[in-house]
Design an enzyme around this catalytic site. Structure first.
Site, PDB file in Angstrom:
ATOM      1  N   LYS A   1       2.625   9.636   8.354  1.00  0.00           N
ATOM      2  CA  LYS A   1       1.798   9.315   9.525  1.00  0.00           C
ATOM      3  C   LYS A   1       2.237   9.936  10.865  1.00  0.00           C
ATOM      4  CE  LYS A   1      -0.949   5.508   7.876  1.00  0.00           C
ATOM      5  NZ  LYS A   1      -0.610   5.051   6.531  1.00  0.00           N
TER       6      LYS A   1
ATOM      7  N   PHE B   1       0.864  -1.187   0.000  1.00  0.00           N
ATOM      8  CA  PHE B   1       0.000   0.000   0.000  1.00  0.00           C
ATOM      9  C   PHE B   1       0.896   1.230   0.000  1.00  0.00           C
ATOM     10  CE2 PHE B   1      -2.354   3.527   1.743  1.00  0.00           C
ATOM     11  CZ  PHE B   1      -3.498   3.485   0.973  1.00  0.00           C
TER      12      PHE B   1
ATOM     13  N   ASP C   1       9.262   2.466   1.759  1.00  0.00           N
ATOM     14  CA  ASP C   1       8.089   3.212   2.206  1.00  0.00           C
ATOM     15  C   ASP C   1       7.927   2.940   3.698  1.00  0.00           C
ATOM     16  OD1 ASP C   1       5.577   4.100   2.941  1.00  0.00           O
ATOM     17  OD2 ASP C   1       4.556   3.351   1.142  1.00  0.00           O
TER      18      ASP C   1
HETATM   19  C1  LIG Z   1      -0.856   5.249   5.122  1.00  0.00           C
HETATM   20  C2  LIG Z   1       0.186   4.827   4.154  1.00  0.00           C
HETATM   21  C3  LIG Z   1       0.411   5.535   2.947  1.00  0.00           C
HETATM   22  C4  LIG Z   1      -0.470   6.661   2.498  1.00  0.00           C
HETATM   23  O1  LIG Z   1      -0.411   7.755   3.364  1.00  0.00           O
HETATM   24  P1  LIG Z   1      -1.495   8.946   3.219  1.00  0.00           P
HETATM   25  O2  LIG Z   1      -1.017   9.946   4.229  1.00  0.00           O
HETATM   26  O3  LIG Z   1      -2.834   8.367   3.535  1.00  0.00           O
HETATM   27  O4  LIG Z   1      -1.414   9.436   1.829  1.00  0.00           O
HETATM   28  C5  LIG Z   1       1.458   5.125   2.151  1.00  0.00           C
HETATM   29  N1  LIG Z   1       2.238   4.092   2.479  1.00  0.00           N
HETATM   30  C6  LIG Z   1       2.054   3.391   3.612  1.00  0.00           C
HETATM   31  C7  LIG Z   1       2.968   2.256   3.936  1.00  0.00           C
HETATM   32  C8  LIG Z   1       1.021   3.726   4.481  1.00  0.00           C
HETATM   33  O5  LIG Z   1       0.811   3.010   5.599  1.00  0.00           O
END
Ligand SMILES: *Cc1c(COP(=O)(O)O)cnc(C)c1O
Length: 397
Positions: free
Chosen positions: A252, A138, A223
């Site tokens: 986050k 994700f 990420d």
């Molecule tokens: C939450 C998340 C995103 C997206 O972040 P947003 O602030 O909602 O755009 C991307 N990568 C990972 C691993 C995430 O947990």
């Protein structure tokens, strides 16, 4: 307003993009939140791994009010002291030499994809534009990051996707080796897949990806939007694998609840971002940067990564004990305070029953429960939350 009034107003006027639980949260303190009708909840969601310092943390309150009085926003037309100091602190505690700031995880990944493509095209070969990503990943909801996200359910209805992504199974090094060709520019991976079910990179997987990227001249992008800032027991999850990426993304927890995103990179790579090539109006503004700086300093000074490691190990052990007694629990996994419990039933129903009993947890996919409490969680609070969860799981079994 009451819960019901807020729910009705939301139902009438707000885009229906979220399947929300039927409560409105209006106040928080530490690891507890209260709904509009006055009911209290122990918070093991923390705004989806955002509120690392819990709610209404005194240090954040002070940083927020002081910076709000001084200066909220000026744009990146000018130099910004808290942004520069935040960048310095992030670099001092990571592999990186420079930081770019934006406002969310998706935006940080967008920046990483744009930087990776520009660097590879200019420094290596104009053919090298593709990025390999992992099934179950994700990376966000913008067109490029949803295209990078190798889960069909997030693509449906939004095709055509942005071209230039190739998907391979997670934790399968051989599959990545086979997928690399003359068009490959980078490999993008989460050290622990969060939304995809709390799936931890196998021993040697990230190191294997590093070796492969070095051999084939590719960029490695981690990420760490969810795993970063202490949640997994070290400031960054990659530090447990003993290898560093070329580019890393954060968001986050970075400002404890104020929106901010960051992309970190080595000097040579970040050099591809020259003046005018990428930007974000709000990115790293004085307010978000000052709050992020205070959040990061608190995480470091109070050794919250160490705390997450210790408390997480305890919680994991207790859940593994429960798994031995309840076959409903198929697997228990995670690192630090990013914990997944795979269940042989509808995870959403378990989450709803926990909510009724005053515990907030969330899911990760259809059959995994996810616990991502604030990093300041106390041992007694951990026990209290686990007791509620165990009761619900025992009933469901
Ligand atoms: C939450 C998340 C995103 C997206 O972040 P947003 O602030 O909602 O755009 C991307 N990568 C990972 C691993 C995430 O947990």
């Amino acid at each position: 307003m009451t819960n019901q009034e807020i729910i009705a107003l939301t139902g009438k006027y707000v885009a229906a993009t979220y399947a929300r639980f039927p409560v409105a949260l209006v106040r928080g303190e530490g690891c507890r939140v209260w709904d509009a009708d006055g009911k209290a909840y122990l918070d093991f969601v923390a705004g989806i791994a955002v509120c690392a310092l819990g709610h209404a943390h005194p240090r954040l309150l002070r940083a927020i009010t002081e910076q709000a009085r001084r200066l909220l926003h000026v744009s990146n037309l000018y130099h910004i002291e808290p942004q520069a100091r935040l960048a310095e602190l992030l670099c001092r505690h990571s592999f990186a030499d420079r930081a770019f700031f934006c406002n969310s995880g998706a935006e940080a990944n967008e920046a990483a994809l744009k930087l990776g493509r520009k660097y590879m095209k200019e420094r290596v070969s104009s053919d090298r534009t593709e990025v390999i990503t992992m099934q179950g990943s994700f990376h966000g909801r913008t067109m490029a990051t949803v295209s990078a996200t190798a889960q069909e359910k997030y693509h449906r209805g939004f095709e055509p996707l942005v071209p230039g992504f190739k998907y391979v199974p997670f934790n399968d090094l051989r599959a990545v080796e086979l997928a690399v060709d003359a068009r490959t520019a980078a490999v993008l991976v989460e050290p622990i897949q969060g939304e995809g079910g709390v799936r931890v990179a196998a021993d040697g997987y990230l190191a294997g990806l590093r070796r492969l990227c070095d051999e084939r001249g590719l960029l490695l992008i981690f990420d760490e939007v969810q795993t970063g800032l202490g949640r997994t027991g070290t400031l960054f999850a990659y530090q447990q694998a003993g290898v560093a990426p070329d580019i890393l993304t954060l968001a986050k927890a970075l400002a404890g609840g104020i929106p901010i995103g960051a992309m970190l990179a080595r000097e040579e790579v970040m050099a591809a971002f020259t003046p005018g090539t990428h930007a974000a109006t709000f990115g790293g503004n004085p307010f978000a940067s000052a709050v992020a700086l205070e959040t990061l300093q608190t995480i470091l000074e109070e050794d919250l990564p160490g705390r997450a490691a210790r408390l997480g190990a305890r919680i994991l052990e207790r859940l593994q004990g429960l798994q031995a007694r309840l076959p409903l629990l198929r697997a228990v996994r995670g690192r630090g305070l990013l914990i997944g419990i795979e269940v042989g039933t509808d995870a959403k129903a378990i989450v709803s029953r926990c909510l009724e009993r005053g515990l907030l947890i969330l899911t990760a996919g259809d059959n995994v429960l996810r616990l991502v409490p604030p990093l300041i969680l106390g041992e007694a609070e951990a026990d209290e939350g686990l007791a509620i969860l165990e009761g619900v799981l025992a009933e469901a079994a």
